[in-house]
Enzyme design. Structure first.
Site, PDB file in Angstrom:
ATOM      1  N   ARG A  35      45.120  32.607 -19.583  1.00 17.81           N
ATOM      2  CA  ARG A  35      44.314  31.601 -18.873  1.00 17.81           C
ATOM      3  C   ARG A  35      44.734  31.464 -17.405  1.00 17.81           C
ATOM      4  NH1 ARG A  35      43.005  26.816 -23.267  1.00 17.81           N
ATOM      5  NH2 ARG A  35      41.090  27.816 -23.959  1.00 17.81           N
ATOM      6  N   LYS A 195      31.401  27.970 -43.045  1.00 16.87           N
ATOM      7  CA  LYS A 195      30.538  26.934 -43.629  1.00 16.87           C
ATOM      8  C   LYS A 195      29.284  26.663 -42.809  1.00 16.87           C
ATOM      9  CE  LYS A 195      34.094  24.276 -45.956  1.00 16.87           C
ATOM     10  NZ  LYS A 195      34.805  23.004 -45.967  1.00 16.87           N
ATOM     11  N   GLY A 352      36.390  30.484 -31.442  1.00 20.00           N
ATOM     12  CA  GLY A 352      37.763  30.860 -31.780  1.00 20.00           C
ATOM     13  C   GLY A 352      37.919  32.093 -32.644  1.00 20.00           C
ATOM     14  N   GLY A 375      35.169  25.207 -28.096  1.00 21.18           N
ATOM     15  CA  GLY A 375      34.249  24.080 -28.277  1.00 21.18           C
ATOM     16  C   GLY A 375      33.083  24.071 -27.292  1.00 21.18           C
TER      17      GLY A 375
END
Ligand code: AMP
Length: 407
Positions: A35, A195, A352, A375
């Site tokens: 990063r 899911k 991720g 996210g």
């Protein structure tokens, strides 16, 4: 529309840069500088152009001032990455910060202490944002990965002084724009993962945007179950069968073709090298579980991608962490990378597990763009407006005139 560093003269200006330097660390040492290295481009460019660069970032999840979350450990790798010394201030606002900014000369770089030592940051507090804005003449947001949060350093500050996208933010927004907002059609999306429940908004948004929605992973089991198929002891959210049927109906109305597995790799246990076999989706025995898409499904997916110009990917097609249930993910990823190399397919992936799955397949650097934003990438796939991005639009940012002045 957001403005970039090409549209501003920065020499002699104090430029507040919101970066994401939230790197992994152990025993006070940074263990992965990715990063920092990626953020260096914007910082270096600004410094080379004679700006006085003031860096805001967060590190970890401190509750107030906690020394173990001090950002001092970032100084050395950051200086190395930007190729110049980096000054330090013990706080992000107040007399220390103001004094440190006052000492900067053109081309200098300053790192401020953890912005999350102040709870006002995450509350998007206007007074705190004003203190941050007063440190600079110009604001640059280079932290796409935190853009889904309306925090003082990502949102409120952008309304107070002229706001621009940094190079990393620019590359990310351009890649995402090409993938979903104004893509070359036909567009396919691969959505996998465990899911359905965690990806309802994402599926709902994609069916109205893409031509082909390829569903894999554990979530495909819920769709197969919703179509009346037996899934044995597979991971399956049976209570979401109605929801799955609603998504299928919405897709039909939107002219989005849903691609589900036609054959699957099954095993009796979720374990590395568990004995497995390939069966049709109509023939899953009671005591077996689906752990990957089968070879006929893979062939059908690759075939489908052959006719597409754009691919968006989130989530593995199977339990990719354990061989041999990584086969479908690897094969489709390699085929997509190959078509990217040939210039026939624009490939954008993120989230991720997707980043690790593509890295495991050896194609991470071979897609057009792989977002590490987590996210923020998922919220973008869900079609949500990201506050940090919205605040950069010329209409809402501190100066709407586009000249970089501090009106
Ligand atoms: P997600 O975080 O939602 O993208 O889910 C990723 C996880 O889904 C990985 O850990 C995979 O092992 C898991 N996964 C994918 N396919 C299956 C499957 N058929 N059964 C169980 N887990 C799966």
């Amino acid at each position: 529309m957001f403005r970039t560093l090409d549209e501003i003269e920065v020499r002699g200006k104090r430029v507040v840069v919101r970066a994401d330097l939230n790197v992994p660390a152990k025993d006070g040492k940074v263990t992965d500088t990715t990063r920092i290295d990626r953020s260096a481009a914007t910082i270096r460019e600004l410094a080379e152009k004679g700006a006085r660069v003031i860096i805001l970032t967060h590190f970890g999840r401190p509750k107030g001032r906690e020394e173990k979350y001090s950002q001092k450990l970032l100084l050395e790798p950051l200086a190395k990455a930007v190729g110049r010394p980096v000054a330090w201030a013990d706080d992000v606002v107040g007399s220390d910060a103001v004094a440190a900014v006052g000492k900067l000369k053109d081309g200098d770089v300053l790192l401020l202490e953890n912005i999350r030592f102040h709870p006002e940051e995450e509350k998007n507090d206007p007074v705190f944002a004003r203190q941050l804005a007063d440190l600079g003449d110009i604001y640059v947001n280079d932290a796409f990965s935190t853009a889904h949060r309306a925090h003082a350093s990502t949102e409120a500050i952008a309304h107070l002084i002229p706001a621009f996208a940094g190079r990393l933010m620019q590359v990310e927004l351009e890649a995402l724009g090409k993938a979903l907002e104004h893509p070359e059609k036909p567009v396919a999306a691969v959505v996998g993962g465990a899911k359905v429940s965690t990806k309802l908004d994402l599926l709902g948004n994609l069916v109205s945007r893409v031509d082909y929605l390829i569903i894999g992973g554990g979530m495909a089991n819920t769709f197969l179950f919703a179509q009346g198929k037996a899934v044995g002891k597979s991971l399956c959210e049976k209570e979401l069968a109605d929801t799955a049927r609603t998504i299928l109906a919405k897709a039909k109305t939107a002219n989005c073709h849903i691609v589900l597995p036609v054959d699957v790799v099954i095993a009796k246990e979720f374990a590395e090298n568990a004995p497995s076999k390939v069966v049709s989706v109509d023939a899953v025995p009671d005591d077996w579980m689906i752990l990957d898409a089968g070879p006929a499904s893979v062939e059908a997916i690759i075939d489908r991608l052959g006719g597409c110009k754009t691919l968006v990917w989130n989530g593995p097609l199977g339990a990719f962490e354990i061989a041999p249930f990584d086969a479908a993910t690897n094969a489709v990823a390699k085929a997509a990378a190959e078509r990217t190399k040939e210039g026939k397919l624009l490939t954008v992936a993120g989230g991720g597990d997707t980043v690790s799955a593509l890295a495991k397949a050896g194609v991470e650097g071979k897609f057009s763009y792989v977002s590490t934003a987590g996210g923020a990438f998922l919220e973008w796939l869900e079609g949500k407006e990201l506050p940090g991005v919205a605040a950069l639009s010329s209409k809402s940012s501190g100066c709407g005139c586009g000249c970089g002045c501090a009106h």
